[in-house]
Design an enzyme around this catalytic site. Structure first.
Site, PDB file in Angstrom:
ATOM      1  N   HIS A  29       0.845  -1.128   0.161  1.00  0.00           N
ATOM      2  CA  HIS A  29      -0.032   0.006  -0.074  1.00  0.00           C
ATOM      3  C   HIS A  29       0.706   1.092  -0.105  1.00  0.00           C
ATOM      4  O   HIS A  29       0.713   2.041  -0.638  1.00  0.00           O
ATOM      5  CB  HIS A  29      -0.783   0.103   1.061  1.00  0.00           C
ATOM      6  CG  HIS A  29      -1.820   1.111   1.550  1.00  0.00           C
ATOM      7  ND1 HIS A  29      -2.792   1.806   0.624  1.00  0.00           N
ATOM      8  CD2 HIS A  29      -1.473   2.089   2.401  1.00  0.00           C
ATOM      9  CE1 HIS A  29      -3.117   2.996   1.248  1.00  0.00           C
ATOM     10  NE2 HIS A  29      -2.540   3.170   2.126  1.00  0.00           N
ATOM     11  N   ASP A  49       2.291   1.905  -3.530  1.00  0.00           N
ATOM     12  CA  ASP A  49       1.110   2.220  -4.477  1.00  0.00           C
ATOM     13  C   ASP A  49       1.137   3.824  -4.264  1.00  0.00           C
ATOM     14  O   ASP A  49       0.700   4.571  -4.982  1.00  0.00           O
ATOM     15  CB  ASP A  49       0.005   1.673  -4.227  1.00  0.00           C
ATOM     16  CG  ASP A  49      -0.124   0.120  -4.569  1.00  0.00           C
ATOM     17  OD1 ASP A  49       0.853  -0.236  -5.860  1.00  0.00           O
ATOM     18  OD2 ASP A  49      -0.953  -0.833  -4.439  1.00  0.00           O
TER      19      ASP A  49
END
Length: 111
Positions: A82, A85
């Site tokens: 995460h 990203d």
């Protein structure tokens, strides 16, 4: 106990990536607000602050990736995925916003 400490440190570093990237996104958003007001000087100052946050996030990310490249065993982490990203997305937003500032500034002849 060392593994738990290592895991806690890894989570802490990962959260620092996310926080820095989030701060960068906030600065980019505020910079675009300044573009809407034709205040390009303020927009560029906010973009510089965003860049500093992105650099900080990227340094932490790179440090973590280098550990694995050097042979340290790294456990898969959804949180780190995460974080990666988030950094990539905000870098794209940053780059696009920087270009938009140049375009609008040029269009208004303030460059």
């Amino acid at each position: 106990m060392a593994d738990k400490e290592s895991s806690n440190e890894s989570v802490k570093e990962t959260m620092e990536i996310i926080i820095n990237a989030g701060d960068a996104r906030d600065f980019v958003s505020k910079a675009l607000d300044k573009v809407a007001e034709s205040d390009y000087s303020a927009a560029k100052e906010l973009m510089e602050k965003a860049n500093q946050k992105l650099v900080a996030a990227h340094r932490i990310q790179t440090k973590k990736l280098q550990k694995e490249a050097e042979g340290d065993a790294v456990e898969y982490s959804v949180l780190f995925t995460h974080a990666q990203d988030t950094v990539m997305t905000i870098m794209s937003e940053y780059n696009l916003s920087k270009k938009l500032i140049d375009i609008f500034e040029h269009k208004e002849g303030k460059r």
